[in-house]
Design an enzyme around this catalytic site. Sequence first.
Site, short mmCIF file in Angstrom:
data_model
loop_
_atom_site.label_atom_id
_atom_site.label_comp_id
_atom_site.label_asym_id
_atom_site.label_seq_id
_atom_site.Cartn_x
_atom_site.Cartn_y
_atom_site.Cartn_z
N CYS A 1 0.68 -1.69 -0.25
CA CYS A 1 0.16 0.09 0.19
C CYS A 1 1.22 1.79 -0.19
O CYS A 1 1.70 1.18 -0.78
CB CYS A 1 -0.64 -0.41 1.02
SG CYS A 1 -2.61 0.81 0.86
N HIS B 1 -3.77 -5.37 0.60
CA HIS B 1 -3.05 -5.78 2.13
C HIS B 1 -3.32 -7.71 2.46
O HIS B 1 -4.38 -7.79 3.37
CB HIS B 1 -4.51 -4.85 2.99
CG HIS B 1 -4.44 -3.35 2.87
ND1 HIS B 1 -2.90 -3.21 4.67
CD2 HIS B 1 -4.28 -2.34 2.35
CE1 HIS B 1 -2.64 -0.84 3.84
NE2 HIS B 1 -3.65 -0.98 3.01
N GLU C 1 -1.13 -8.88 3.95
CA GLU C 1 -1.51 -8.99 5.72
C GLU C 1 -2.26 -8.46 6.92
O GLU C 1 -2.42 -9.50 7.79
CB GLU C 1 0.04 -7.59 6.24
CG GLU C 1 -1.23 -6.57 6.44
CD GLU C 1 -1.35 -5.73 5.88
OE1 GLU C 1 -1.44 -5.73 4.61
OE2 GLU C 1 -2.05 -4.88 6.12
N1 LIG Z 1 -1.73 7.31 2.29
C1 LIG Z 1 -1.60 6.87 0.93
C2 LIG Z 1 -1.02 4.99 1.80
C3 LIG Z 1 -2.92 4.03 2.05
C4 LIG Z 1 -2.74 3.01 3.11
O1 LIG Z 1 -1.29 2.78 3.29
N2 LIG Z 1 -3.20 2.55 3.97
C5 LIG Z 1 -3.22 1.60 5.06
C6 LIG Z 1 -3.98 2.26 5.73
C7 LIG Z 1 -3.78 1.47 7.30
C8 LIG Z 1 -2.69 -0.23 7.31
O2 LIG Z 1 -3.50 -0.87 7.09
O3 LIG Z 1 -2.06 -0.11 7.24
C9 LIG Z 1 -3.00 6.05 0.77
O4 LIG Z 1 -4.26 6.81 0.79
O5 LIG Z 1 -3.08 6.28 -1.01
#
Ligand SMILES: N[C@@H](CCC(=O)NCCCC(=O)O)C(=O)O
Length: 263
Positions: A117, A225, A227
């Site tokens: 992400c 995600h 994970e």
């Molecule tokens: N801020 C960026 C990346 C989005 C992101 O990594 N979201 C993860 C949210 C929390 C997590 O589950 O770790 C965007 O908005 O593109």
Amino acid sequence: MYRIDASWPAIGIPACVKSVEELPFHAVGEKYITAVVEGAQGMPLLLPVLGEAYDIPSLLDRMDGLLFTGSTSNIHPRHYGGAPDRPDSPQDPQRDATTLPLIRAAIAAGVPVFCICRGHQELNVALGGTLHTQVHDLPGKRDHRSPKNVDYDARYAPQHKVSLEPSGMLTKILGRTEIEVNSLHWQAIDRLAPGLAIEAKAPDDVIEAVRVEKAKTFAFGVQWHPEYRVTENPVSLALFKAFGAACRDRARARLRTPGKAAE
Ligand SMILES: N[C@@H](CCC(=O)NCCCC(=O)O)C(=O)O
């Protein structure tokens, strides 16, 4: 029950700076730690984001892999020559200062990297690509942000299909060309960095997965995600297992010739 001992590869996880009672903490979400342990069978080492204070080759000498996590914060657009982001865009300059050079150095040194992400966006920016700052405002794009006002499981539930590149490495690892993924991002890859290959796209053509073409080892970014509840999803588990296998290969090389593995 597992026991994390010295035979497990050391997997660094750069943190995010979070404010707790107005004090800065360097934090990593537990789901990433669990995925390293239960998915990759790696020893998770949480890395404070100390930016230029790190001698990166020394850090890499101790790492068998690096997991770059998601985060609510956004990469500052100055790192990719982008227009200013929305005024309330959450920022983490210490993370930017740490992860962008670390990704470049890790790839050059043959340290496996798995970028999730924000991490996937960092991989693209680190190698010279750019980002869309609000992908949902672009014509023809769906809203890739997380569902609102729902519980945690519903936020990380599958939201859309992703088509994998038929001749890509993800297709080889997963043995299929279509998967369902969750979606929790505002931003997305715009111009692909030189040296990255597209591995997967959403139906609206948002780039959902990339691979470093000439990487000596596992070097992938995914916009979703894997994970989240890693052991309950065979696709997510296969990705973390492949990452873990690459980290174990690196650990064997590193322990054979300490100090030389990064050369
Ligand atoms: N801020 C960026 C990346 C989005 C992101 O990594 N979201 C993860 C949210 C929390 C997590 O589950 O770790 C965007 O908005 O593109």
